[in-house]
Structures are given as structure tokens and as C-alpha cells.
Design a protein around this motif. Structure first.
Motif, PDB file in Angstrom:
ATOM      1  N   VAL B  73       0.829  -1.206   0.000  1.00 45.32           N
ATOM      2  CA  VAL B  73       0.000   0.000   0.000  1.00 45.32           C
ATOM      3  C   VAL B  73       0.863   1.256   0.000  1.00 45.32           C
ATOM      4  O   VAL B  73       0.651   2.186  -0.773  1.00 45.32           O
ATOM      5  N   GLY B  77       1.528   1.572  -3.831  1.00 46.28           N
ATOM      6  CA  GLY B  77       0.322   2.357  -4.090  1.00 46.28           C
ATOM      7  C   GLY B  77      -0.883   1.526  -4.468  1.00 46.28           C
ATOM      8  O   GLY B  77      -1.796   1.987  -5.130  1.00 46.28           O
ATOM      9  N   GLN B  78      -0.888   0.250  -4.062  1.00 46.83           N
ATOM     10  CA  GLN B  78      -2.035  -0.610  -4.326  1.00 46.83           C
ATOM     11  C   GLN B  78      -2.772  -0.851  -3.015  1.00 46.83           C
ATOM     12  O   GLN B  78      -2.221  -1.460  -2.104  1.00 46.83           O
ATOM     13  N   LEU B  79      -4.023  -0.409  -2.932  1.00 41.41           N
ATOM     14  CA  LEU B  79      -4.786  -0.617  -1.704  1.00 41.41           C
ATOM     15  C   LEU B  79      -5.227  -2.070  -1.611  1.00 41.41           C
ATOM     16  O   LEU B  79      -5.747  -2.621  -2.575  1.00 41.41           O
ATOM     17  N   LEU B  81      -7.356  -4.814   0.976  1.00 42.58           N
ATOM     18  CA  LEU B  81      -8.063  -5.147   2.213  1.00 42.58           C
ATOM     19  C   LEU B  81      -8.025  -6.648   2.452  1.00 42.58           C
ATOM     20  O   LEU B  81      -8.723  -7.161   3.309  1.00 42.58           O
ATOM     21  N   LEU B 142      -5.553  -4.219 -11.854  1.00 47.59           N
ATOM     22  CA  LEU B 142      -6.461  -3.228 -11.309  1.00 47.59           C
ATOM     23  C   LEU B 142      -5.707  -2.038 -10.745  1.00 47.59           C
ATOM     24  O   LEU B 142      -4.640  -2.193 -10.169  1.00 47.59           O
ATOM     25  N   GLY B 144      -5.148   1.029  -8.055  1.00 45.89           N
ATOM     26  CA  GLY B 144      -5.135   0.954  -6.607  1.00 45.89           C
ATOM     27  C   GLY B 144      -6.497   0.839  -5.964  1.00 45.89           C
ATOM     28  O   GLY B 144      -6.718  -0.016  -5.110  1.00 45.89           O
ATOM     29  N   ILE B 145      -7.429   1.667  -6.399  1.00 44.65           N
ATOM     30  CA  ILE B 145      -8.658   1.773  -5.643  1.00 44.65           C
ATOM     31  C   ILE B 145      -9.634   0.644  -5.978  1.00 44.65           C
ATOM     32  O   ILE B 145     -10.323   0.121  -5.121  1.00 44.65           O
ATOM     33  N   TYR B 146      -9.642   0.227  -7.255  1.00 44.78           N
ATOM     34  CA  TYR B 146     -10.451  -0.925  -7.631  1.00 44.78           C
ATOM     35  C   TYR B 146      -9.992  -2.149  -6.854  1.00 44.78           C
ATOM     36  O   TYR B 146     -10.779  -2.950  -6.394  1.00 44.78           O
ATOM     37  N   GLY B 148      -8.737  -2.218  -3.986  1.00 49.20           N
ATOM     38  CA  GLY B 148      -9.208  -2.137  -2.609  1.00 49.20           C
ATOM     39  C   GLY B 148     -10.515  -2.886  -2.417  1.00 49.20           C
ATOM     40  O   GLY B 148     -10.657  -3.684  -1.497  1.00 49.20           O
ATOM     41  N   VAL B 291      -8.542  -4.293   8.393  1.00 52.08           N
ATOM     42  CA  VAL B 291      -8.635  -2.859   8.673  1.00 52.08           C
ATOM     43  C   VAL B 291      -7.621  -2.463   9.735  1.00 52.08           C
ATOM     44  O   VAL B 291      -6.989  -1.407   9.653  1.00 52.08           O
ATOM     45  N   LEU B 294      -4.392  -1.990   8.131  1.00 48.25           N
ATOM     46  CA  LEU B 294      -4.355  -0.701   7.430  1.00 48.25           C
ATOM     47  C   LEU B 294      -4.098   0.418   8.424  1.00 48.25           C
ATOM     48  O   LEU B 294      -3.321   1.339   8.172  1.00 48.25           O
ATOM     49  N   VAL B 298      -1.080   3.243   8.320  1.00 49.20           N
ATOM     50  CA  VAL B 298      -1.433   4.656   8.186  1.00 49.20           C
ATOM     51  C   VAL B 298      -0.885   5.441   9.368  1.00 49.20           C
ATOM     52  O   VAL B 298      -0.285   6.503   9.214  1.00 49.20           O
ATOM     53  N   LEU B 302       2.615   5.891   5.758  1.00 48.27           N
ATOM     54  CA  LEU B 302       2.630   5.064   4.553  1.00 48.27           C
ATOM     55  C   LEU B 302       4.006   5.132   3.905  1.00 48.27           C
ATOM     56  O   LEU B 302       4.556   6.200   3.704  1.00 48.27           O
TER      57      LEU B 302
END
Lengths: 296, 402
Positions: B73, B77-79, B81, B142, B144-146, B148, B291, B294, B298, B302
Motif C-alpha cells: 500500500v 500504491g495498491q490498496l 483489504l 487493477l 489501486g482503488i479498484y 481495494g 482494517v 491498514l 497509516v 505510509l
């Protein structure tokens, strides 16, 4: 065949609710580049407040109050947090919403505890029989309301000045700002609309055949995220199609669970994710999402 | 602190020799501090009781996992979960490989390979890495956000699979985790009985060293990876995919590899986590676990390896401390007594911490440390012209003072 039809109808009505939630998700993304993970807890908040208010002020005012409260909380999230870090990295924005989600969800779980709150729908418990399977009246009404709201939304999106402003800022935020479109207001309205849609969806999601308001509603609401993603995060039409697709798939999996028992009991609840992954394998930007292009 | 006297000394000698940069002195202080920290961690089990050691082991497990997630992440830069899923893969693989066939907690029969636990640990890492690689058709393509949201799916699908695959995972009830052994040396309470300086070394003391060793190894490995060519590649990728592609970085391949590496870290963290909680049930590996990881990266900052470790300490130790000292804290009470339960208090706190950190200090604890560091550095300098934070280690080419 009648069973298939009944399941299809069930799925469509569930899918319409998913579509409502996913629509909110999509317009938030379009207007403020935020992937909002707060939706699950907003939905729970809506359901909880409707259930609590209806004890004291009756069903209809409670629904209005609950919807309003959810919209206000959504607006507060936008004003107090998202608006302050406009332009931050997309990942940071998403993570912030996860933080907000934890706070609201924890508060909801603490308040609900292990109870199951009941929303006294006037139409509770009644159902329509189609062949051997029934369709609860709750789902029939939800289908009608969702269809009405979605229609209204698309009209507003196309013709109202907010809709035009919103589409303009989604297309090119900078140009829209130069044309005098207030980005902050567009995104604030988007959050309000998303809050309203989530609360309305919550009203029907906690009715029959679901037992009532419990923290598991949150997990159900998360099923709308795949709907938004598989339709394409920036496509309102995609949210609608994605919602319906996932609703139908879930209803089918639940209806025919004896035939798919080899996949494990309760496979229906993971169907949204399976469908999503299958679609993303073929189309990484979702069914109707715009492929990201970069000009060098 | 001895730092103050050191400052005065160099300040005096520096009058005649302005060319001597204060940075050189800092490069002595930092290793000293690290050595002191390491020494503290090494003698820790001699002085603290079991609760602290168990907490410590949980923290070490989280440090490994957080460093892995941060590589993905923070640096690529790839989110994601899905971290909880890969932890679960590691934990389940370890348990399955190392346990023997047994009766199980319920009516089901549990299968196991009965191999040495070291093999189980290695298998846990490899299988998690493999699972990460299998996901690469999605993770590599994908944005980053997709990713996620897509990775959210893995958590739920994984939980379903673990719940259904009873013979391996124990199903809803879970199964107990076999204790760790290294070439015949058991990390249990006895066999052999062990005393060091009069302190009995039981399970918690032994596990502490295991965790410390692995966490330090994971830290060094991640730091070196980031300084290497692939490390530079993924960080370029994070800043601009187009620029990275133009410079010859194979975007998809590196995204897939970063995801795989992060999964391998998660697998190792999963093995440690399993050892730490003693028995694993699919429920322990839910979305909340993802979570919380994450939250760690954070809060830590990061992209910073040391930050991830700090964040892991904060997020993991906090709920345990709250539980331990629930009586002493205002508002916090045991579950079901009207007040806020300890676990909930911790949740509120780190939810709030995530929000505040992103709004006010997006670089997290690591950024805070860097800022304090540079403020002291500026105060020492005549004229205080240098406002840059010290360049990251291993990047001397951009050092303006030389």
C-alpha cells in the motif's frame, strides 16, 4: 419454472436495493474521487435510527427522521473531513473513510448489542405467493420505491442543474471550477443524496425476509460495493446493472442452495464477491467503467 | 540523554571547521540508539512478566504483517483489504502441515501432515505467496482503488472456504495450533527446562525471542528490498505508472510481485499470529483484522518500514493494554457493564487516529519523527538555512551539504 420466476423477482427486488446503495457510492466517487467505505455503517445508522425513532414517534415520521439523520451524518463527514483533504491521494481518501466507518460501526454495535431491533413496517409479514415460493410484500414495495427513486435520480442527474454541475465536475474538475461550478457544493450534495439512498435501502433491507436490525446488516450492505465496482466505479448505469446482477445471483444461489451444496453452506452470502471477481478478470474497469487513459 | 552533551561538543569544535556537517554525527547516534533498543528488547524477558511477553509476541507478529502490507500500500500504491485472508492462509497452512490427525473440538475429524513445525512455517509463507500470485490476474491489472474493493472479496470468500473446509481448518470452531519447534528445541513450557540468569524460560520467553528474530529479519529484508532495483521500481510505479513504464518498468509484473511479496509477509505474520492466539477460527480473520493492519501502516506512515513497525506496536498493544488496565481507566469497563468495553475503546481510538493522522499528519508517526529530527537539526545550524528533512538513508546522491 415458477420457482425460477419467483427467485428472479426476489433477486430483482434485492438487486434494486443494492443498486440504490451502489448509486450513492458511485456519485460520491464521481464528485469527490472518494471511494466511500462508510456506506456499510451509514446504512446501519439509517436502519438503527428508524427502528429507535419509531418506538416514540410512529412509523412514517421515524422514517423521515431516520433518513434525515443519515443524510446529515453523511453531510458532516463530507464537510468536516473529506472537504479538508480534497485533492489528497485517492488511497488516503479511501482510508479516511475506513476510519470513519470504524467509529460509526463501533458505536452502532455498542448501541445495538446482541439485540435484534424491529422496524414496525405496516406491511410486515405479508407476502404474495407465486407458485410454491412466496415473495414478501416488503420486497414488492421496495422494488417499487427503488424503481421510483432510481428513475427520479437519473432524471435529476440528466436535467437538474445539480446533475449537470455534477457531470461537468466529474468530466473535468478544473474546467468545471473555472466555469463557476462550486466543487464543494457538488460533493456535499452528492454525499447527502448518497446518505438518503442508503437510509431508504436500509428501511427495506431490515424488513422481511431479514429478521431485523442487527450488526449483520452491515455485511449485507457491503455487498453493494462489489455491485458498484463490477458496474464500473464511475458509471451510474453500471451501478444499476451491477446491483441487479448481484441481487439476482444472490437470490438464485440462496434458492438453489441444495443443488450447490458442494460449494459449502451459505454460499449465497459470498456470491456478490465471486461475481465481482469473475467480471473483473475479464474487464478490469468493470462493465461500464471508463478505462483510464493517460496522455503523455 | 547523552545527545545534548554530544551536541555541545561538536558545536564547540565546529566553529573553526564549518565544513564538518552535523549529519555525520547523527549517523553515529542513530546506530547507537538502534543498538540500545535491540539490547533492551534482548534483555526484556528477564525483567517483565508473561503478560508483557505475550503482548510483545503479538506485536512482533503484527510488525511482520504491517511491513508486508506497507510494501504494497505504502510503496507500490495498491490498496489491499485482503491482508487478513493471507494471514489466514499462512495460519491454516502452518496448522495443517504441523498438526497430526486428531479428534478435533467437535465431532469432525481433523487432518494434519504431522511434519516438523519449521516446515509448517515455511509452507505457510510459500502457500500464502502462491495465493498472492494466483490473485495476480486481478491484482496486477487493477488500479489501486479498484483493487481495494476487489480484495475485500477475498476476505469474505476466504472466510467461507475456511468455514466449509472443516477437515483442514476445523470449521467454525477452529482448531488448536501445534506449538513451535526448532530442530527438536520446543517453544513450549518445558522440554528442556531452561533457566537464564535465574529466570525460568517458558513458552512466552522463548516465543519472544522467536518473534524478535523474525521481526528484525523481516524489517531488514524489507528495507533492503526497497533500496534495491525492484524496490525503486515499485516506488516509481506508485508515483506514476506512466513514468515507470516509460523508464522500462514492467508495470504489471511488478504489481504482481509486490502483491506476492506482501502476501508472503502476511503468511509469515499469520503463522506467528496463530502461535500467539493458540487456536485459530475463521472468525479471527475477518475484515476487521485487515482494517487494523491498514490502521497500523497509516498511523506509522505510509511507505516507511520503521513507521509500519511503530504502527503495529500501537494498534496491537493498545487493546491488550486497555483490557489489562480496564479498572484504572475512566469510561472503560468490562463488557456488558454500561461503560465502553476495552475492545471498543481501542476501536474508537484507532478509528479516530486514522482520521486525524490523515488530516493533520499524512506521513504518520514516521513523518512526525522526521520533522522533529529536522527541527533539531536546523536549530544547530548557523543561519538555519537547511529546511529539508535529512535524506533517507542510502540516498546520499541528493545530499546538499556535501
Amino acid at each position: 419454472m415458477t420457482q425460477f420466476l419467483a427467485l428472479l423477482l426476489n433477486g430483482v427486488s434485492l438487486g434494486a436495493l443494492y443498486a440504490l446503495i451502489a448509486l450513492g457510492f458511485v456519485i460520491i466517487f464521481k464528485s469527490s474521487e472518494v471511494v466511500s467505505f462508510t456506506h456499510g455503517s451509514l446504512l446501519l445508522l439509517g436502519a438503527y435510527s428508524i427502528a429507535r425513532f419509531s418506538d416514540s414517534i410512529g412509523f412514517v415520521p421515524a422514517v423521515l427522521a431516520g433518513v434525515a439523520l443519515t443524510a446529515v451524518v453523511a453531510l458532516l463527514i463530507e464537510r468536516l473531513i473529506i472537504n479538508r483533504i480534497r485533492g489528497a491521494a485517492v488511497i488516503s481518501l479511501a482510508i479516511v473513510t475506513i476510519g470513519v466507518d470504524i467509529i460509526i460501526l463501533t458505536e452502532m454495535i455498542r448501541r445495538i448489542g446482541s439485540d435484534i431491533l424491529n422496524v414496525p413496517h405496516p406491511w410486515a409479514g405479508e407476502s404474495i405467493r407465486i407458485g410454491s415460493t412466496g415473495l414478501s410484500l416488503n420486497r414488492v414495495i421496495s422494488l417499487a420505491v427503488a424503481a421510483g427513486l432510481i428513475g427520479l435520480f437519473f432524471l435529476a442527474f440528466k436535467y437538474s442543474s445539480w446533475g449537470v454541475a455534477m457531470r461537468a465536475s466529474a468530466e473535468d474538475g478544473e474546467a468545471a471550477a473555472l466555469m463557476g461550478i462550486r466543487q464543494g457544493r457538488v460533493s456535499a450534495v452528492a454525499w447527502i443524496v448518497a446518505g438518503v439512498l442508503a437510509a431508504v435501502a436500509a428501511l427495506f433491507l431490515v424488513g422481511a425476509p431479514t429478521p431485523g436490525v442487527s450488526p449483520t446488516v452491515y455485511t449485507v450492505a457491503l455487498g453493494a460495493l462489489p455491485a458498484a465496482i463490477l458496474g464500473g466505479l464511475d458509471s451510474t448505469g453500471g451501478a444499476l446493472v451491477g446491483g441487479l446482477l448481484i441481487g439476482v445471483a444472490e437470490a438464485m444461489a440462496a434458492g438453489y442452495q441444495d443443488q450447490i451444496l458442494f460449494l459449502g453452506r451459505g454460499f449465497g452470502s459470498v456470491i456478490p464477491y465471486v461475481v465481482m471477481l469473475a467480471v473483473l478478470l475479464v474487464r478490469p474497469s468493470g462493465l461500464f467503467g471508463t478505462k483510464e487513459l493517460t496522455r503523455v | 540523554m547523552s545527545e545534548a552533551t554530544a551536541t555541545a561538543d561538536t558545536g564547540a569544535t565546529r566553529v573553526g571547521a564549518p565544513a564538518d556537517p552535523p549529519r555525520r554525527r547523527r549517523s553515529v547516534v542513530k546506530p547507537l540508539l538502534l543498538a540500545a533498543l535491540l539490547l533492551f528488547l534482548l534483555v526484556f524477558p528477564l525483567y517483565f512478566d508473561e503478560f508483557w511477553l505475550r503482548t510483545g509476541f503479538a506485536v512482533f507478529a503484527a510488525v511482520v504483517g504491517a511491513i508486508g502490507l506497507n510494501l504494497l500500500v505504502g510503496n507500490t500504491g495498491q490498496l489491499s483489504l485482503a491482508h487478513a485472508f493471507f494471514l489466514a492462509v499462512g495460519a491454516v497452512t502452518y496448522t495443517y502441515v504441523s498438526a497430526t490427525d486428531e479428534g478435533g473440538l467437535g465431532v469432525t475429524d481433523l487432518a494434519g501432515l504431522g511434519l516438523p513445525p519449521v516446515v509448517g512455517m515455511i509452507a505457510g509463507v510459500l502457500v500464502a505467496a502462491l495465493a498472492g500470485l494466483l490473485f495476480s490476474p486481478i491484482s496486477a491489472r487493477l488500479g489501486g482503488i479498484y483493487l481495494g474493493v476487489a480484495s475485500l472479496g477475498l476476505v469474505f470468500i476466504g472466510q467461507h472456504v475456511f468455514n466449509s473446509w472443516t477437515s483442514v481448518t476445523g470449521g467454525f470452531n477452529g482448531r488448536s495450533v501445534p506449538e513451535f519447534q526448532l530442530f527438536g528445541f520446543s517453544f513450549g513450557n518445558d522440554d528442556p527446562e531452561l533457566f537464564v540468569m535465574g529466570v525460568p524460560f517458558r513458552e512466552s520467553e522463548r516465543l519472544w525471542y522467536l518473534g524478535l528474530f523474525i521481526a528484525v529479519g523481516a524489517y531488514l529484508f524489507a528495507r533492503n528490498v526497497l533500496r534495491s532495483r525492484p524496490g525503486r521500481a515499485i516506488q516509481t510505479l506508485r508515483d506514476s505508472e506512466t513514468a515507470a513504464a516509460v523508464m522500462g518498468v514492467n508495470v504489471q509484473a511488478y504489481k504482481a510481485r509486490a502483491f506476492m511479496l506482501s502476501s508472503a509477509y502476511a503468511g509469515l505474520a499469520g503463522v506467528l499470529y496463530a502461535l500467539s492466539i493458540g487456536s485459530i477460527a475463521p472468525e479471527s480473520f475477518g475484515l476487521l483484522l485487515s482494517v487494523s493492519y491498514l490502521a497500523m501502516i497509516v498511523l506509522g506512515g505510509l511507505g516507511s518500514v520503521a513507521g509500519a513497525a511503530l504502527g503495529a506496536l500501537f494498534v496491537t498493544a493498545l487493546p491488550l493494554l486497555f483490557q489489562q488496565y480496564a479498572d484504572a481507566l475512566p469510561f472503560v469497563s468490562d463488557a456488558g457493564q454500561g461503560g465502553i468495553a476495552a475492545g471498543e475503546a481501542a476501536l474508537y481510538l484507532y478509528g479516530l487516529a486514522i482520521v486525524l493522522v490523515i488530516i493533520f499528519e499524512p506521513a504518520g508517526l514516521a513523518g512526525l519523527a522526521r520533522r522533529i529530527n529536522s527541527r533539531f537539526g536546523r536549530a544547530r545550524r548557523p543561519g538555519g538555512k537547511v529546511t529539508r528533512p535529512p535524506s533517507p538513508p542510502g540516498n546520499p546522491a541528493t545530499d546538499p551539504s556535501t
